[in-house]
Structure formats: structure tokens, C-alpha cells
Design a protein around this motif. Structure first.
Motif, PDB file in Angstrom:
ATOM      1  N   ARG A 190     -33.988 -10.846  24.134  1.00 46.21           N
ATOM      2  CA  ARG A 190     -34.382 -11.882  24.975  1.00 46.21           C
ATOM      3  C   ARG A 190     -33.251 -12.529  25.548  1.00 46.21           C
ATOM      4  O   ARG A 190     -33.249 -13.141  26.641  1.00 46.21           O
ATOM      5  CB  ARG A 190     -35.397 -12.607  23.998  1.00 46.21           C
ATOM      6  CG  ARG A 190     -36.773 -11.785  23.792  1.00 46.21           C
ATOM      7  CD  ARG A 190     -37.419 -12.898  22.806  1.00 46.21           C
ATOM      8  NE  ARG A 190     -38.521 -12.162  22.150  1.00 46.21           N
ATOM      9  CZ  ARG A 190     -39.162 -12.566  21.346  1.00 46.21           C
ATOM     10  NH1 ARG A 190     -39.111 -13.694  20.549  1.00 46.21           N
ATOM     11  NH2 ARG A 190     -40.216 -11.772  20.935  1.00 46.21           N
ATOM     12  N   GLU A 213     -34.700 -12.859  28.799  1.00 42.50           N
ATOM     13  CA  GLU A 213     -35.420 -14.128  29.289  1.00 42.50           C
ATOM     14  C   GLU A 213     -34.075 -15.124  29.745  1.00 42.50           C
ATOM     15  O   GLU A 213     -34.542 -15.924  30.669  1.00 42.50           O
ATOM     16  CB  GLU A 213     -36.228 -14.878  28.263  1.00 42.50           C
ATOM     17  CG  GLU A 213     -37.408 -14.123  27.839  1.00 42.50           C
ATOM     18  CD  GLU A 213     -38.072 -14.781  26.551  1.00 42.50           C
ATOM     19  OE1 GLU A 213     -37.463 -15.752  25.816  1.00 42.50           O
ATOM     20  OE2 GLU A 213     -39.224 -14.280  26.248  1.00 42.50           O
ATOM     21  N   LYS A 214     -32.970 -14.824  29.271  1.00 39.44           N
ATOM     22  CA  LYS A 214     -31.886 -15.693  29.396  1.00 39.44           C
ATOM     23  C   LYS A 214     -30.535 -14.937  29.282  1.00 39.44           C
ATOM     24  O   LYS A 214     -30.272 -14.053  28.332  1.00 39.44           O
ATOM     25  CB  LYS A 214     -31.701 -16.946  28.410  1.00 39.44           C
ATOM     26  CG  LYS A 214     -30.544 -17.978  28.957  1.00 39.44           C
ATOM     27  CD  LYS A 214     -30.700 -19.132  28.063  1.00 39.44           C
ATOM     28  CE  LYS A 214     -29.549 -20.126  28.324  1.00 39.44           C
ATOM     29  NZ  LYS A 214     -29.725 -21.296  27.462  1.00 39.44           N
ATOM     30  N   CYS A 237     -36.278 -14.371  34.879  1.00 43.31           N
ATOM     31  CA  CYS A 237     -34.965 -14.677  33.748  1.00 43.31           C
ATOM     32  C   CYS A 237     -34.125 -15.630  34.131  1.00 43.31           C
ATOM     33  O   CYS A 237     -33.736 -15.699  35.438  1.00 43.31           O
ATOM     34  CB  CYS A 237     -34.413 -13.312  33.869  1.00 43.31           C
ATOM     35  SG  CYS A 237     -32.943 -13.441  32.566  1.00 43.31           S
TER      36      CYS A 237
END
Length: 241
Positions: A190, A213-214, A237
Motif C-alpha cells: 500500500r 495508495e502512496k 494513488c
């Protein structure tokens, strides 16, 4: 009922009180933020421990007897911010330990058989003067978070493709010339922190990591308009460049 927790946090200790080694029922032992330079082999007697905090001392070594705390030591082991130049091989016997923080020590290396610590969910070894990670670390199949920032890593072993539970990977301030290829096999990743490395280009596959996500790429030479950066942002993202 006798308290099974011994808390000597910031007690000004220069040695461990002898009565500690007679408390074989102790489940939590906190010796953090003292002036300890060594821990005697008697540590191995405390087989009821599930949590041991030795952080923020001046320890130069950990006795091999720490391995005798298995299988009881299952929750937390804090060894961070000491003067450890290595970790004992006995540490690898702690195969049910969930959390290990050995960061902020001049370790130079992690034990070659760290992969025996199969219960680890989180491993922290930041600022530890590491130049590589043992291939056996790929056997840490339950690992969700791995923190390796502030070292001198130039890559990760191919065995990392087996870390399928990994969610968080922190690699900032190393010497990575690119995104390690092994990461493309990790579907649950993630967050990846790659700040302060030597990365100039991103592989196209990074935009295909399904759970990302990051992605932090600050203080690298990656262009803000690079195709994988744009693709990741388009799908939501957060990418920092």
C-alpha cells in the motif's frame, strides 16, 4: 495477585537489579531509557516474557541466551537506539515474535538466518549501517511492515518476491539506483517510501501494483510527468515527487 509487569523506565539504572532475574513469572520487562551497557545471560531465565523493552540504552551486545525466551516472547522486542554492532544468532530462535525494532544501532548487518523468525509482522532496522538484507528474509511470510530507511542499500534480494503479506515498505535515504524488481510480485503493498535514493526512472510495472495508495519519491530524479507517475495519480494513488 502478583503483578507480572516490571517497569524500570528512566530509572537511572547502570545495571539490571538482581531481583529481576528471580522474577521468572515476569511477562513484561521494561528497561528502556537507562544507562545499561550489558545484559547478563540470566536473561534466558525469564521464559514467561512476551514483551521486552531494552531500547534507549548504551548496550554493546545482547546475550545468545535471548533465544531461550522462545516460545514465550511473542509480542514485542525493542533493541533500538543502543550501541549494538551485531545481533546474536540466538535471536533467530524467536520464531513466534511479532515485532522487532533493532534500529538506530551500528549493526552493519542482520543475522543471516533472520528468516527463521517466521512470526514477524513488523521489522524495523532503520539507521543500522546495512549494506544488504539477507536472502533468508524472504521467508518472513507474515511480514506486513518493513522499515529499512537510513542505510546504504543498493538493492533487495530476489527472495522478497515471497513477501506476499507486505503492506508498508520504508526504504528512504538509501542508495537504490532504481525500484527493486522484487516489489512487482507484492500485490498487497500500500505504501512505498523511496525518498532520498538515486532513482531516475520508474519501471512501468509500478503503475500496476493493485493495492498501492502512496508512493513517496521525493529527493530522487524522477520527473513529475513520468508516465508511471501520471498513471498512478489517475487511479487515485498519492505520488510525491
Amino acid at each position: 495477585m502478583r503483578d507480572t509487569r516490571l517497569n524500570y523506565w528512566k530509572a537511572g539504572l547502570r545495571s539490571v537489579p538482581p531481583e529481576v532475574w528471580r522474577r521468572e513469572d515476569c511477562e513484561v520487562l521494561i528497561l528502556a531509557d537507562n544507562h545499561l551497557t550489558g545484559i547478563p545471560p540470566a536473561l534466558g531465565r525469564l521464559r514467561a516474557l512476551h514483551t521486552l523493552d531494552l531500547g534507549h540504552n548504551a548496550l554493546t551486545g545482547i546475550p545468545e541466551e535471548i533465544g531461550e525466551l522462545a516460545p514465550g516472547l511473542t509480542r514485542y522486542l525493542y533493541l533500538h537506539d543502543n550501541r549494538l554492532t551485531g545481533l546474536p544468532d540466538g535471536l533467530c530462535a524467536l520464531d513466534r515474535l511479532g515485532y522487532l525494532n533493532a534500529g538506530d544501532n551500528p549493526l552493519g548487518r542482520l543475522p543471516e538466518e533472520i528468516g527463521e523468525m517466521g512470526g514477524l509482522v513488523e521489522l524495523r532496522a532503520q539507521n543500522a549501517q546495512l549494506t544488504n538484507v539477507p536472502a533468508s528474509a524472504g521467508r518472513l511470510g507474515l511480514l506486513r511492515e518493513l522499515w529499512l530507511g537510513g542505510n546504504a542499500l543498493t538493492g533487495l534480494p530476489a527472495s522478497f518476491t515471497a513477501l506476499h503479506a507486505l503492506r508498508v515498505l520504508e526504504l528512504r535515504n538509501n542508495a537504490l539506483p532504481g525500484v527493486p524488481e522484487a516489489l512487482r510480485a507484492l500485490p498487497l503493498l500500500r505504501r512505498i517510501d523511496l525518498r532520498g535514493n538515486r532513482i531516475g526512472e520508474l519501471p512501468s510495472w509500478i503503475a500496476e501494483l493493485p493495492s498501492l495508495e502512496k508512493l513517496d519519491l521525493r529527493w530522487n530524479a524522477v520527473a513529475d510527468t513520468a508516465e508511471p507517475v501520471v498513471a498512478l495519480r489517475e487511479r487515485g494513488c498519492v505520488v510525491l515527487t
